[in-house]
Design an enzyme around this catalytic site. Structure first.
Site, PDB file in Angstrom:
ATOM      1  N   GLY A  45     -13.055  -8.076 -32.279  1.00  0.00           N
ATOM      2  CA  GLY A  45     -14.048  -7.016 -32.396  1.00  0.00           C
ATOM      3  C   GLY A  45     -13.562  -5.833 -33.199  1.00  0.00           C
ATOM      4  O   GLY A  45     -14.218  -5.385 -34.144  1.00  0.00           O
ATOM      5  N   ILE A  46     -12.410  -5.281 -32.835  1.00  0.00           N
ATOM      6  CA  ILE A  46     -11.838  -4.166 -33.583  1.00  0.00           C
ATOM      7  C   ILE A  46     -11.258  -4.665 -34.902  1.00  0.00           C
ATOM      8  O   ILE A  46     -11.401  -4.028 -35.944  1.00  0.00           O
ATOM      9  CB  ILE A  46     -10.750  -3.447 -32.763  1.00  0.00           C
ATOM     10  CG1 ILE A  46     -11.375  -2.735 -31.567  1.00  0.00           C
ATOM     11  CG2 ILE A  46      -9.997  -2.449 -33.627  1.00  0.00           C
ATOM     12  CD1 ILE A  46     -10.375  -2.054 -30.660  1.00  0.00           C
TER      13      ILE A  46
ATOM     14  N   CYS B  90       6.227   5.076 -25.874  1.00  0.00           N
ATOM     15  CA  CYS B  90       5.920   3.723 -26.301  1.00  0.00           C
ATOM     16  C   CYS B  90       4.841   3.155 -25.374  1.00  0.00           C
ATOM     17  O   CYS B  90       4.480   3.784 -24.375  1.00  0.00           O
ATOM     18  CB  CYS B  90       7.166   2.836 -26.322  1.00  0.00           C
ATOM     19  SG  CYS B  90       7.707   2.233 -24.701  1.00  0.00           S
TER      20      CYS B  90
ATOM     21  N   CYS C 144      -4.776 -18.081   1.858  1.00  0.00           N
ATOM     22  CA  CYS C 144      -5.539 -18.285   3.093  1.00  0.00           C
ATOM     23  C   CYS C 144      -6.847 -17.486   3.087  1.00  0.00           C
ATOM     24  O   CYS C 144      -7.837 -17.879   3.705  1.00  0.00           O
ATOM     25  CB  CYS C 144      -4.690 -17.929   4.311  1.00  0.00           C
ATOM     26  SG  CYS C 144      -3.977 -16.276   4.260  1.00  0.00           S
TER      27      CYS C 144
ATOM     28  N   ASP D 288      -5.713  -8.130 -27.276  1.00  0.00           N
ATOM     29  CA  ASP D 288      -6.534  -8.273 -26.083  1.00  0.00           C
ATOM     30  C   ASP D 288      -5.737  -8.566 -24.835  1.00  0.00           C
ATOM     31  O   ASP D 288      -6.320  -8.792 -23.797  1.00  0.00           O
ATOM     32  CB  ASP D 288      -7.541  -9.401 -26.287  1.00  0.00           C
ATOM     33  CG  ASP D 288      -6.859 -10.760 -26.370  1.00  0.00           C
ATOM     34  OD1 ASP D 288      -5.623 -10.801 -26.554  1.00  0.00           O
ATOM     35  OD2 ASP D 288      -7.558 -11.777 -26.246  1.00  0.00           O
TER      36      ASP D 288
ATOM     37  N   CYS E  32      12.373   5.250 -19.566  1.00  0.00           N
ATOM     38  CA  CYS E  32      11.579   4.062 -19.901  1.00  0.00           C
ATOM     39  C   CYS E  32      12.508   2.863 -20.057  1.00  0.00           C
ATOM     40  O   CYS E  32      13.536   2.949 -20.739  1.00  0.00           O
ATOM     41  CB  CYS E  32      10.811   4.293 -21.196  1.00  0.00           C
ATOM     42  SG  CYS E  32       9.934   2.827 -21.793  1.00  0.00           S
TER      43      CYS E  32
ATOM     44  N   ALA F 275       0.702  -8.965 -22.599  1.00  0.00           N
ATOM     45  CA  ALA F 275       1.945  -9.611 -23.026  1.00  0.00           C
ATOM     46  C   ALA F 275       2.156  -9.446 -24.535  1.00  0.00           C
ATOM     47  O   ALA F 275       3.257  -9.111 -24.989  1.00  0.00           O
ATOM     48  CB  ALA F 275       1.925 -11.090 -22.652  1.00  0.00           C
ATOM     49  N   ALA F 276       1.100  -9.682 -25.308  1.00  0.00           N
ATOM     50  CA  ALA F 276       1.212  -9.525 -26.757  1.00  0.00           C
ATOM     51  C   ALA F 276       1.398  -8.060 -27.133  1.00  0.00           C
ATOM     52  O   ALA F 276       2.164  -7.735 -28.050  1.00  0.00           O
ATOM     53  CB  ALA F 276      -0.017 -10.103 -27.443  1.00  0.00           C
TER      54      ALA F 276
ATOM     55  N   ARG G 123     -20.940  -9.138 -32.643  1.00  0.00           N
ATOM     56  CA  ARG G 123     -20.217  -7.906 -32.943  1.00  0.00           C
ATOM     57  C   ARG G 123     -19.102  -8.099 -33.966  1.00  0.00           C
ATOM     58  O   ARG G 123     -18.685  -7.146 -34.602  1.00  0.00           O
ATOM     59  CB  ARG G 123     -19.630  -7.305 -31.663  1.00  0.00           C
ATOM     60  CG  ARG G 123     -18.588  -8.207 -31.018  1.00  0.00           C
ATOM     61  CD  ARG G 123     -18.322  -7.829 -29.578  1.00  0.00           C
ATOM     62  NE  ARG G 123     -17.394  -8.762 -28.956  1.00  0.00           N
ATOM     63  CZ  ARG G 123     -17.707  -9.954 -28.510  1.00  0.00           C
ATOM     64  NH1 ARG G 123     -18.947 -10.399 -28.630  1.00  0.00           N
ATOM     65  NH2 ARG G 123     -16.804 -10.728 -27.952  1.00  0.00           N
TER      66      ARG G 123
END
Length: 647
Positions: free
Chosen positions: A28-29, A159, A174, A118, A436, A121-122, A60
């Site tokens: 999309g972006i 970051c 359960c 999106d 960090c 992890a990436a 889109r």
């Protein structure tokens, strides 16, 4: 005299024609961004995306047309963008940015990296690669009408991983199998059921009643008798769901009675579960068929927004099982189906099964639209939001190329104007967080684990890869001997996988050094042994409270902020510092429901620090940060562009 080339200074225009930029993601972006770049004058662009075009993208992601469905997003985006500017030099990669081929040297070839991703992890990986290569990264994300753009520069700004992210919400087995109390529990169960019947079986996704539920607390001598009685009632054996279905040739009525009658009757024999809960009510196909059926829908509106009656969902269950069984037969022996929210039979099955279970456990049933929103983690994507955010990415990029990094901002797009009638709200960039575990000079963390119960494989997969975002970690014990615990070389340390950490002398106070050579990243891990972790919690990161806000920090007053690229005194009043885990949409949190763990995501909110208002000097409140984490097991560059996490 100032020379202009179009709207740009000549020096900046010349820079655009020679600089090399990387766009990660062509969804999309990414589509809007690629178009903006070539029209602005960028001549050397590389774009990477692992995904292929789906029909649901076409409303889109305007660089794609119906004829492109099934083709590589990156390749088609390149071809379409070249129609705007045939002279541009665009290279497309149909691949994952996490492939080891795209190492630090690859990133060093670029002046600027622009993320349109999106999944977390990436995002984590690109963040680390840009830090290692010392390349400026522009991060972005949208969620319906909301959006954000921020700039990440090593040593100057936070970051992507400086602020802890809320952990993914999961549900005990359960609860899913025995005692659902919210619609999302039934939706998760229905998705598990789809995999058990038609997809890849997973022992962790069993849908049968959980006889090991500690809350049931049966007396041992009663267990066998109760189980036998329940099995006789239904005439079934406790075998795998798929095996049972195959034996009965996927007969939808028999399957219905097993799932919604026999299994529920079996649950009722666990009487201690129902002392403080309302007991479930079994459904019987024949009885429902012979009674006056409830009306098949309630309310008005589009078909997907109607709530069917119980018999309506029974028929939908029957139709979807027959259709999915036919699809499975067409693929041949050993074939499996993959659940997809955009596959009508799969969505019909989950909608029907989830609603029938909701009815059994006395919950209000949901429309197909609502179920899809929770099961697929989507809200309608807003094309104009993507367009606005893509434009802001380019504006921030122009500042960077003009050598004006200090004027870059984190910019939020709000759904409604703030008190100053601003939709676009800029904030000064935060400095790096000193401790960090990614961008500090010597990254270090402390974790609490039970070293006698945690295996080496859990350390590798759950802690290093899933929690700390490593791709191929090597771990050495700081024991004076340099013992290698985990090696990224295939086969070298596989024999260690099922051994416990304590088997290697790891105890309270031990230190581990973990290296990821692909990311050029080293993390020192201090181990604290504990036997007091909560149920279903394998480890804790000391000093981190991911579901709470970071401690407020002092902040420089923003005197000259910008909106729409112009200097302005606007300051945030309703926005938060958010990094999105997708480019299009975020989970719908309906009736305080959280969503499914499998393809899914959890929503947690926390409050970001306040910034002083340049005009009034008063602190203004930022929008709450919400988070939806993606499936870390199989990250792609545009894996599901209908999901977003705002971090």
């Amino acid at each position: 005299m100032l020379q202009l080339v179009g709207a740009l200074r000549k020096e900046l225009a010349d820079s655009l024609s020679t600089c090399k930029v990387l766009v990660v993601g062509a969804g999309g972006i990414g589509c809007e961004l690629l178009k903006n770049l070539v029209l602005t004058g960028f001549q050397n662009i590389e774009v990477i995306d692992l995904d292929t075009i789906d029909v649901s993208n076409l409303n889109r992601q305007f660089l794609f047309q119906k004829k492109h469905v099934g083709k590589s997003k990156a390749q088609v985006a390149k071809e379409s963008a070249l129609q705007f500017c045939p002279s541009a030099n665009i290279t497309a990669y149909h691949d994952s940015i996490m492939n080891p081929d795209y190492n630090v040297e690859f990133f060093k070839d670029f002046i600027l990296v622009m993320n349109a991703l999106d999944n977390r992890a990436a995002r984590n990986h690109v963040n680390r690669m840009c830090l290692a290569a010392d390349i400026t990264l522009i991060e972005s994300g949208t969620a319906g009408y909301l959006g954000q753009v921020t700039v990440i520069k090593k040593g100057m700004t936070e970051c992507y991983e400086c602020q802890p992210k809320p952990t993914q919400k999961t549900f005990p087995g359960c609860t899913i199998r025995n005692t659902p109390s919210e619609p999302i529990h039934c939706i998760v169960w229905a998705k598990y059921l789809f995999n058990q019947l038609f997809g890849e079986e997973d022992a962790d996704q069993d849908v049968s009643p959980d006889t090991a539920d500690p809350e049931a607390a049966w007396k041992p001598e009663e267990t066998a008798a109760r189980a036998t009685a329940a099995e006789k009632d239904g005439g079934i054996m406790r075998i795998s769901t798929k095996q049972w279905a195959r034996t009965n040739k996927y007969d939808p009525i028999k399957l219905f009675n097993k799932l919604f009658k026999d299994d529920i009757m079996y649950l009722l024999t666990m009487d201690k579960l129902w002392k403080k809960r309302k007991a479930p009510t079994p459904l019987d196909w024949q009885q429902l068929e012979n009674t006056v059926c409830p009306k098949d829908s309630t309310g008005s509106g589009l078909k997907d927004q109607q709530v069917l009656g119980v018999w309506g969902y029974c028929k939908l269950f029957q139709e979807s099982v027959n259709t999915l069984h036919s699809l499975l037969d067409e693929k041949g022996d050993g074939a499996e189906l993959v659940w997809d929210k955009d596959d009508p039979p799969a969505m019909d099955f989950v909608t029907a099964a989830a609603n029938l279970r909701m009815h059994i456990f006395s919950m209000n049933m949901k429309s197909r639209f609502d179920v899809k929103s929770m099961a697929g983690n989507i809200i309608p994507a807003i094309a104009t939001t993507n367009a606005v955010i893509a434009g802001l990415i380019v504006l921030e990029g122009l500042k960077i190329l003009a050598g004006e990094l200090e004027s870059c901002r984190t910019i939020f797009l709000n759904k409604c104007p703030n008190l100053r009638k601003k939709l676009l709200v800029p904030c000064v960039l935060d400095p790096p967080v000193a401790n960090c575990y990614v961008c500090a000079s010597k990254p270090e963390v402390t974790i609490k684990v039970n070293v006698q119960k945690t295996t080496v494989l859990s350390l590798q997969d759950k802690i290093l890869k899933e929690r700390f975002g490593m791709v191929a970690p090597d771990v050495q014990i700081e024991d004076g001997k340099g013992t290698i615990l985990i090696s990224s070389e295939e086969g070298e340390t596989e024999a260690n996988n099922n051994k416990f950490l304590s088997d290697f002398g790891i105890r309270n106070g031990s230190r581990l050094q973990s290296d990821d050579f692909l990311q050029d990243y080293t993390l020192l891990i201090n181990v604290l042994h504990t036997e007091e972790l909560e149920r279903d919690v394998e480890f804790e990161v000391v000093g981190e409270a991911p579901d709470k806000a970071p401690e407020p920090q002092s902040h420089k007053e923003e005197v000259n902020s910008i909106t729409n690229g112009n200097k302005d005194s606007a300051q945030p009043s309703t926005s938060s510092k958010v990094l999105a885990d997708n480019d299009d949409v975020m989970i719908v949190d309906s009736d305080n429901e959280v969503e499914a763990p499998s393809s899914s995501t959890s929503v947690t909110s926390s409050t970001k620090r306040k910034h002083p208002d340049a005009e009034t000097g008063q602190a203004s409140t930022k929008r709450q940060r919400t988070d939806v984490s993606g499936d870390a097991a199989a990250p792609t560059d545009d894996d599901d562009d209908d999901i977003i996490a705002l971090d």
